[in-house]
Design a protein around this motif. Structure first.
Motif, short mmCIF file in Angstrom:
data_model
loop_
_atom_site.label_atom_id
_atom_site.label_comp_id
_atom_site.label_asym_id
_atom_site.label_seq_id
_atom_site.Cartn_x
_atom_site.Cartn_y
_atom_site.Cartn_z
N UNK A 142 0.84 -1.19 0.00
CA UNK A 142 0.00 0.00 0.00
C UNK A 142 0.88 1.24 0.00
N UNK A 143 0.44 2.28 -0.74
CA UNK A 143 1.23 3.48 -0.88
C UNK A 143 0.32 4.67 -1.13
N UNK A 144 0.74 5.84 -0.66
CA UNK A 144 0.02 7.08 -0.96
C UNK A 144 0.50 7.63 -2.30
N UNK A 145 -0.44 8.11 -3.11
CA UNK A 145 -0.10 8.74 -4.38
C UNK A 145 -0.57 10.18 -4.38
N UNK A 146 0.11 11.01 -5.13
CA UNK A 146 -0.27 12.42 -5.23
C UNK A 146 -1.60 12.55 -5.97
N UNK A 147 -2.48 13.37 -5.41
CA UNK A 147 -3.74 13.73 -6.05
C UNK A 147 -3.69 15.21 -6.43
N UNK A 148 -4.16 15.53 -7.62
CA UNK A 148 -4.21 16.92 -8.09
C UNK A 148 -5.67 17.30 -8.31
N UNK A 149 -6.03 18.49 -7.82
CA UNK A 149 -7.41 18.97 -7.93
C UNK A 149 -7.43 20.30 -8.68
N UNK A 150 -8.33 20.41 -9.64
CA UNK A 150 -8.57 21.66 -10.36
C UNK A 150 -10.05 21.97 -10.25
N UNK A 151 -10.39 23.15 -9.73
CA UNK A 151 -11.80 23.50 -9.55
C UNK A 151 -12.07 24.90 -10.08
N UNK A 152 -13.33 25.12 -10.46
CA UNK A 152 -13.74 26.43 -10.98
C UNK A 152 -15.25 26.56 -10.81
N UNK A 153 -15.69 27.80 -10.69
CA UNK A 153 -17.12 28.05 -10.56
C UNK A 153 -17.44 29.51 -10.80
N UNK A 154 -18.71 29.79 -11.09
CA UNK A 154 -19.15 31.17 -11.27
C UNK A 154 -20.61 31.29 -10.88
N UNK A 155 -21.05 32.53 -10.66
CA UNK A 155 -22.43 32.83 -10.28
C UNK A 155 -23.02 33.76 -11.33
N UNK A 156 -24.19 33.39 -11.86
CA UNK A 156 -24.89 34.19 -12.86
C UNK A 156 -26.22 34.65 -12.28
N UNK A 157 -26.47 35.95 -12.32
CA UNK A 157 -27.74 36.50 -11.84
C UNK A 157 -28.80 36.32 -12.92
N UNK A 158 -29.80 35.46 -12.67
CA UNK A 158 -30.89 35.25 -13.62
C UNK A 158 -32.01 36.26 -13.42
N UNK A 159 -32.22 36.66 -12.18
CA UNK A 159 -33.23 37.66 -11.86
C UNK A 159 -32.86 38.27 -10.51
N UNK A 160 -33.73 39.12 -10.00
CA UNK A 160 -33.45 39.76 -8.72
C UNK A 160 -33.43 38.73 -7.58
N UNK A 161 -34.16 37.63 -7.75
CA UNK A 161 -34.30 36.65 -6.67
C UNK A 161 -33.59 35.33 -6.94
N UNK A 162 -33.14 35.08 -8.17
CA UNK A 162 -32.60 33.77 -8.52
C UNK A 162 -31.22 33.92 -9.15
#
Length: 225
Positions: A142-162
């Motif tokens: 058993x051995x540990x391996x390197x994990x690489x994470x790439x993440x991204x996100x954004x927020x879009x205003x659809x209306x005043x409430x959503x």
């Protein structure tokens, strides 16, 4: 502000020895607004294997524009691993199923996080050292391996409430197919979150969150393979 997050994840419900993970993460800015300090505790059980981790994290943040910042993160800590492999039932005896009574595995990692009020991008490798966990003579079991994470996100205003929030996370590790998570959530009146998730070629699910007040948010997600 000071932030705390508690996460409990349970996989393959109804199966004996099914994996379960509990995580507590804390972080807070330090005086001067450039440094932030955090840490996390993780307890993970998967069949005969158990591990507990404690890591301390430090971030340095710089302004890259009027409303954007880039954070450089560095973390370090230890992972305590143990496994009752001899208790596993096998068709024929396996000489490599030797118990691991308890092993301390030090490690460190890094991350980059660039964000604005409406979008973000992050890259990280939480554990850089590839520690050997178990070995039987010349055979590494058993051995540990390197994990690489790439993440991204954004927020879009659809209306005043959503508002609409799509996010993605890509995970890469040696010897395994890449894993891509795609999430699509709607935020209603800055209080109710609901949406769906899809893990490429693997699973789909639903998620929901409720903003109880300015200090507390509760959420639940369910997925099926």
């Amino acid at each position: 502000v000071f932030t705390a997050m508690l996460l409990s994840r349970h996989q393959w419900l109804g199966f004996q020895g099914a994996p379960g993970t509990q995580t507590l993460a804390l972080h807070s800015p330090l005086p001067g607004d450039k440094l932030a300090l955090g840490g996390h505790l993780i307890h993970d059980v998967a069949g005969p294997a158990k591990q507990s981790s404690a890591f301390l994290d430090l971030a340095y943040r710089i302004r890259t524009g009027a409303n954007t910042r880039l954070a450089f993160g560095l973390g370090g800590g230890v992972n305590f691993f143990q496994a009752d492999l001899a208790a596993l039932e096998t068709v024929s005896p396996d000489p490599h199923n030797a118990n691991i009574s308890g092993k301390l595995l030090p490690n460190f990692g890094f991350g980059l996080y660039w964000h604005a009020p409406r979008y973000y991008v992050g890259l990280s490798a939480p554990k850089l050292l590839e520690n050997t966990i178990g070995e039987n003579g010349a055979v590494v079991t058993a051995q540990e391996f390197r994990h690489y994470f790439l993440m991204a996100g954004l927020v879009l205003e659809l209306s005043q409430d959503v508002a609409f929030k799509p996010t993605a996370m890509l995970r890469v590790v040696q010897g395994a197919p890449f894993s891509l998570d795609l999430n699509a959530s709607f935020l209603v009146r800055e209080r109710v979150w609901f949406g769906a998730l899809y893990r490429w070629g693997n699973a789909f699910g639903l998620l929901g969150q409720f903003q109880v007040n300015e200090q507390l948010r509760l959420g639940y997600a369910f997925d099926m393979t």
